[in-house]
Design an enzyme around this catalytic site. Structure first.
Site, PDB file in Angstrom:
ATOM      1  CD  GLU A  83      -3.062  -1.305   1.955  1.00  0.00           C
ATOM      2  OE1 GLU A  83      -4.046  -0.794   1.422  1.00  0.00           O
ATOM      3  OE2 GLU A  83      -3.063  -1.804   3.082  1.00  0.00           O
ATOM      4  CG  HIS A 102      -3.702   1.712   5.807  1.00  0.00           C
ATOM      5  ND1 HIS A 102      -5.030   2.050   5.637  1.00  0.00           N
ATOM      6  CD2 HIS A 102      -3.564   0.472   5.279  1.00  0.00           C
ATOM      7  CE1 HIS A 102      -5.649   1.049   5.020  1.00  0.00           C
ATOM      8  NE2 HIS A 102      -4.788   0.080   4.793  1.00  0.00           N
ATOM      9  CG  HIS A 104      -7.314  -3.306   7.176  1.00  0.00           C
ATOM     10  ND1 HIS A 104      -6.999  -4.461   6.473  1.00  0.00           N
ATOM     11  CD2 HIS A 104      -6.812  -2.277   6.451  1.00  0.00           C
ATOM     12  CE1 HIS A 104      -6.332  -4.128   5.373  1.00  0.00           C
ATOM     13  NE2 HIS A 104      -6.200  -2.814   5.341  1.00  0.00           N
ATOM     14  CE1 TYR A 123     -14.025  17.373  22.564  1.00  0.00           C
ATOM     15  CE2 TYR A 123     -16.103  16.902  23.675  1.00  0.00           C
ATOM     16  CZ  TYR A 123     -14.720  16.961  23.694  1.00  0.00           C
ATOM     17  OH  TYR A 123     -14.031  16.606  24.816  1.00  0.00           O
ATOM     18  CG  HIS A 165      -8.840  -0.830   2.296  1.00  0.00           C
ATOM     19  ND1 HIS A 165      -8.060  -0.574   1.188  1.00  0.00           N
ATOM     20  CD2 HIS A 165      -7.979  -1.191   3.270  1.00  0.00           C
ATOM     21  CE1 HIS A 165      -6.799  -0.799   1.489  1.00  0.00           C
ATOM     22  NE2 HIS A 165      -6.722  -1.163   2.749  1.00  0.00           N
ATOM     23  CE1 TYR A 218      -7.407  17.684  24.416  1.00  0.00           C
ATOM     24  CE2 TYR A 218      -7.538  16.419  22.373  1.00  0.00           C
ATOM     25  CZ  TYR A 218      -7.744  16.519  23.737  1.00  0.00           C
ATOM     26  OH  TYR A 218      -8.252  15.463  24.422  1.00  0.00           O
TER      27      TYR A 218
HETATM   28 ZN   LIG Z   1      -5.104  -1.741   3.924  1.00  0.00          ZN
END
Ligand SMILES: [Zn+2]
Length: 224
Positions: A83, A102, A104, A123, A165, A218
């Site tokens: 990826e 990244h 899942h 929020y 995904h 923050y």
């Molecule tokens: Zn992935």
């Protein structure tokens, strides 16, 4: 900067990438080696290798890809994560971003499976920069098409879902991107649970705009 200092900075960032992978698992936001982590180092993307279990991964296994090329060129003995393309394209297109996480993660992916974005049900949605966390349309993993969809969904935002995904969370550094990946999963879980109780109340855009401003100071902020 002296050559020795540059090497030290790169070595530290490689270590931090490995630590971020292990932290994803400790936080319960990753399954096996499905997640991947990338960070900007000067004019390169440093990214996790393809398919190597995090427990076996060391700083030397992290793959370097020049940001000036988009043909998959890399330095290192292992191939980059399959990826790599959206990591590379995000760093190329967004100078404000220096780290990409990244995963899942289960609840966020469940929403993405249904093609649902995360609205302003809390929020904390403002942590990703706006009143929604968008869902990018589906495309095959690793493709330029998916990368294009992700860049669009990330416009004015630091996180998005990927249909059928998972999640992309970004930041000016790895700590911030990892923190945001955890926050997106928490929001997704809260949204899914709230829907089982009734109709979630959505906060108005002007309130989220106020919180976005407050959040500029923050969250964990390490060195950029
Ligand atoms: Zn992935």
């Amino acid at each position: 900067m002296k050559k020795q200092d540059q090497e030290t900075a790169e070595a530290a960032l490689r270590r931090e990438i490995v630590e971020t992978c292990r932290a994803m698992n400790a936080l319960g936001i990753n399954q096996g080696t499905s997640g991947n982590v990338g960070a900007r180092h000067r004019d390169s993307l440093l990214i996790t290798p393809s398919g190597l279990p995090y427990d076996d991964m060391g700083p030397e296994d992290i793959v370097a890809m020049p940001l000036g090329r988009d043909d998959g060129s890399y330095l290192g003995k292992l191939a980059p994560s399959s990826e790599w393309r959206f990591h590379l394209d995000i760093l190329r297109a967004r100078p404000d971003i220096a780290a990409v996480v990244h995963t899942h993660s289960t609840y966020a992916t469940a929403l993405a499976i249904c093609g649902l974005e995360i609205p302003a049900v809390h929020y904390m949605v403002a942590a990703a920069g706006g009143p929604t966390i968008r869902v990018a349309p589906y495309a095959t993993y690793g493709t330029a098409e998916l990368s294009g969809h992700a860049l669009q969904a990330l416009e004015g935002r630091s996180a998005c879902l990927l249909a059928n995904h998972g999640v992309i969370a970004t930041g000016p550094n790895l700590k911030r991107a990892l923190w945001l990946a955890g926050e997106v999963e928490t929001l997704a879980k809260q949204y899914v649970l709230a829907q089982s109780l009734g109709a979630p109340q959505i906060l108005p855009d002007d309130e989220i705009a106020r919180v976005v401003e407050k959040f500029k100071s923050y969250g964990p902020r390490g060195k950029a």
